[in-house]
Design a protein around this motif. Structure first.
Motif, mmCIF file in Angstrom:
data_model
loop_
_atom_site.group_PDB
_atom_site.id
_atom_site.type_symbol
_atom_site.label_atom_id
_atom_site.label_comp_id
_atom_site.label_asym_id
_atom_site.label_seq_id
_atom_site.Cartn_x
_atom_site.Cartn_y
_atom_site.Cartn_z
ATOM 1 N N UNK A 172 47.550 36.584 35.570
ATOM 2 C CA UNK A 172 46.430 37.574 35.270
ATOM 3 C C UNK A 172 45.508 36.774 34.054
ATOM 4 N N UNK A 183 42.318 45.821 31.474
ATOM 5 C CA UNK A 183 42.287 44.985 32.756
ATOM 6 C C UNK A 183 41.341 45.294 33.854
ATOM 7 N N UNK A 224 39.183 43.848 36.943
ATOM 8 C CA UNK A 224 38.810 42.800 37.752
ATOM 9 C C UNK A 224 37.942 43.375 39.085
ATOM 10 N N UNK A 230 41.647 43.226 45.856
ATOM 11 C CA UNK A 230 41.456 42.590 44.474
ATOM 12 C C UNK A 230 41.328 41.145 44.935
ATOM 13 N N UNK A 231 41.358 40.294 44.134
ATOM 14 C CA UNK A 231 41.425 38.884 43.954
ATOM 15 C C UNK A 231 42.598 38.305 44.991
ATOM 16 N N UNK A 232 43.675 38.632 44.476
ATOM 17 C CA UNK A 232 45.087 38.052 45.294
ATOM 18 C C UNK A 232 45.901 39.225 45.972
ATOM 19 N N UNK A 233 45.313 40.457 45.770
ATOM 20 C CA UNK A 233 46.272 41.573 46.362
ATOM 21 C C UNK A 233 45.254 42.560 47.160
ATOM 22 N N UNK A 238 45.943 50.812 30.885
ATOM 23 C CA UNK A 238 45.308 49.786 31.589
ATOM 24 C C UNK A 238 44.046 49.134 30.765
#
Lengths: 472, 235
Positions: A1, A18, A20, A31-34, A342
């Motif tokens: 992260x 956080x 993103x 999101x970027x990776x998920x 968060x």
């Protein structure tokens, strides 16, 4: 992260929000990776809204409200529904523009900045804690009545111990995982609606004099118009569920369509049910007698129309309904805590989940602990009013946030649903929310303001440097 | 290019056996790492905590496919509903089949069942591409009530595969419960290829057929999907 933006400032422990970049589609948040799957449909959203709302108002309030406003209590519920609707429309617009978990807190922190966000986010946590405590005390009354209907007279002394027992039970159940809670919730809501429709259908016919014997007509508003408004402030707790739909916005399929429908739909359905119920209840007995029955007056109404079976149906319905409200609120509380942590407004570990059960045990504990403390006080009306107070502040600010965001529409703002009658609707919504607070008891107002001051103090101490405005 | 989806409960330590990695070498593979959460947990909350861990594991798996000479990429999804996620990713990637991982060594013998609703040609074309002149032997299996008709369709399917230079045996089960017959036949084979079935009451009660076969035969199962109907995609 490590690649997350650090533009949001840091809190006292050096954590930053956080944030993103995400892409929202109708089926997932990417999101970027998920990817985060959207799994709730319209019926699931309606069940959350109706399930949270239906318990408190319909089963606990008729007796209390009739004592304060007479038959005009029905009008108080109508006023409450109108205010809820005025807020539900702007909330829907913001929710379709930002279909993410967090609900009202999210829109306010992005529209009005970190201080307002912190106060609302933390107040929402406490507001839900008060609401849940209120539902649980209501549950206690119904549990005692259930025992009485079954021939075990235990007396009101057991109300609080039973409420505490079930409050602890819910918390433990939620930590260890409730695999089919949502399906169960849908079933409970469906069952409740059918019990009420049968009951109201019969009672309604009787009340207008078509079947059964007619009752002596009573003056509609024996205490004047002011009690209608103060009672509306009291019973507004009944409508606290619709914004809970927004807290699962990130999990709802096709949010552009389903979010507004679920929010507005649940307010309309529940509002109509409430008004009819109170009308039927005050027609069955005089409002004075109704108020003497107290928290479980509806049971006597059921007995009046349908005998022992009616009483049992209502007692059973009340038990289910207060349970469903309490459970839904415990869940919302943990989501509120997650949203705030968060954004680095609470320590990050507050939102940790354990891999064994997959549940946020810290946040659930932060909900369950205070709830039990408040249940122990057993002050039904106070709990309800403080809960309403804290929610109304949020609702008012949601409307203000909509006005603020729309005034200089940022590039990222692209809602699928736009409020009809802008700017009148959000302005009226804000005014009505704040005005309703003015009609509450002094004690509730002091406790509410006290909580807000404490949360503002927390912001100054813990997260002064965090900035959230306009950050998506 | 034929595309295979390999869904894995990535945070529960589920992994892909070396035999399956090698078997899928001629295919385009998408490894779908998913994590199912109870309803009370927002998926995003789990992502915040476990994304890195899961991505690391997925990157390692993709590297294994590439080391075996295949092509692979990965997706990571946090969800409340496993079936919905697999269906969505399968449609999005246009996957022709998905794999249920199992335990197996090098794959020498495949059991291919042509029982069911997916066209025999489709299954045979998939198998031909999968075997890809690697000397993997095939047993074609069909469960039916119609002995003569079944024999004929098995023979024509066997001819289809033999044309690709594949060594084919056939096995016909008449008047046997299809799933039980298939599970019995799976003994002595390293993996199973079967067609996707439309959900039925039976599959609702006993779990999906493919899952049962995978559980009882221990080895991997490749499920060839039904081609997508236009109506289905808009749902």
């Amino acid at each position: 992260m490590g690649d997350t933006s650090s533009t949001g400032g840091t809190n006292i422990e050096g954590e930053s929000p956080q944030v993103e970049p995400t892409v929202e589609t109708d089926e997932a948040t990417i999101t970027d990776d998920a990817e985060l799957e959207r799994t709730l449909g319209l019926s699931g959203g309606l069940a959350i809204g109706i399930g949270t709302m239906i318990g408190a108002g319909i089963f606990v309030f008729p007796g209390l409200a009739a004592g304060e406003a007479g038959p005009a209590a029905a009008a108080s519920f109508a006023v409450g529904a109108l205010v809820a609707l005025l807020v539900a429309l702007p909330t829907s617009e913001l929710a379709t523009a930002m279909p993410k978990s967090g609900g009202g807190y999210y829109y306010i922190s992005r529209g009005l900045g970190t201080l307002a966000g912190t106060v609302v986010g933390l107040s929402l946590w406490f507001g839900l804690v008060f609401a849940t405590a209120f539902y649980l005390v209501g549950f206690g009354y119904y549990a005692v009545d259930t025992l009485a209907e079954l021939g075990v007279a235990v007396g009101d002394g057991l109300v609080i111990p039973l409420a505490l027992l079930f409050g602890a039970g819910f918390t433990v159940l939620n930590v260890t995982g409730t695999e089919n809670a949502a399906k169960l919730q849908n079933g409970i809501v469906a069952l409740l609606l059918s019990i009420l429709v049968v009951f109201l259908g019969y009672g309604g016919l009787d009340a207008v004099g078509l079947v059964g014997e007619s009752t002596a007509p009573e003056q509609f508003a024996p205490f004047g118009t002011l009690p209608i408004l103060t009672t509306a402030a009291l019973v507004f707790t009944s409508y606290l569920g619709f914004a809970q739909v927004a807290t699962v916005a990130g999990e709802m399929k096709d949010p552009g369509r389903n979010l507004p429908l679920a929010m507005v739909g649940s307010v309309v359905i529940v509002g109509v049910l409430y008004v009819v119920t109170v009308f039927v209840a005050t027609s069955a007995f005089g409002s004075e007698q109704l108020s003497e029955f107290g928290e479980t007056a509806m049971v006597e109404v059921g007995r009046h129309y349908l005998g022992a079976a009616g009483a049992f149906a209502i007692v059973f319905g009340g038990l289910l309904a207060t349970m469903s409200s309490a459970n839904a609120s415990v869940l919302s509380t943990s989501r509120a805590i997650y949203a705030v942590s968060k954004d680095a407004l609470l320590p990050r570990r507050a939102s940790h989940i354990n891999l064994r059960y997959g549940t946020p045990h810290v946040a659930l504990g932060m909900a369950g602990g205070p709830i039990l403390l408040l249940v122990a006080t057993g002050r039904v009306e106070l709990l309800a009013e403080v809960a309403s107070f804290l929610h109304l502040v949020m609702y008012g600010l949601i409307c203000v946030a909509l006005l603020a965001v729309r005034r200089d529409e940022p590039e990222w703002y692209d809602p699928d649903f736009r409020v009809p009658g802008y700017p009148a609707v959000p302005i009226l919504g804000a005014l009505a929310s704040f005005a309703l607070i003015g009609f509450m008891q002094r004690t509730s107002q002091f406790i509410g303001i006290g909580i807000m001051i404490v949360t503002a103090g927390w912001h100054a101490y813990y997260a002064r440097d965090v900035t959230l405005k306009g950050v998506l | 290019m034929t595309h295979v989806l390999v869904p894995l409960a990535i945070l529960e330590g589920e992994s892909i056996s070396a035999g399956l990695t090698t078997l899928l070498e001629p295919m385009d593979v998408t490894v779908l790492g998913y994590h199912v959460l109870p309803e009370q947990t927002p998926p995003d909350q789990a992502r915040l905590q476990y994304e890195e861990q899961a991505t690391d594991a997925l990157t390692d798996l993709v590297a294994e496919f590439e080391a075996a000479g295949g092509r692979a990429d990965h997706r990571l999804v946090f969800t409340h509903d496993r079936e919905q996620t697999i269906d969505r990713i399968a449609s999005e990637t246009g996957a022709d089949a998905y794999a249920i991982t199992g335990v197996t060594g090098p794959i020498e013998r495949l059991l291919v069942t042509v029982t069911g609703t997916v066209a025999v040609e489709r299954i045979c074309a998939f198998v031909a591409e999968l075997v890809d002149e690697r000397g993997i032997d095939i047993t074609l299996f069909l469960a039916t009530d119609d002995g003569t008709g079944g024999r004929e369709s098995l023979e024509s399917a066997a001819t289809l595969l033999s044309e690709h230079g594949i060594d084919v045996e056939t096995e016909l089960a008449v008047d046997e419960p299809p799933v039980e017959g298939l599970i019995d036949a799976a003994a002595g084979h390293d993996a199973v290829v079967m067609g996707e079935r439309a959900p039925s009451l039976r599959s609702f009660l006993f779990g999906e057929e493919a899952e049962r076969v995978a559980a009882e035969s221990v080895g991997p199962v490749l499920v060839v999907r039904n081609p997508e109907e236009p109506d289905d995609a808009s749902r």
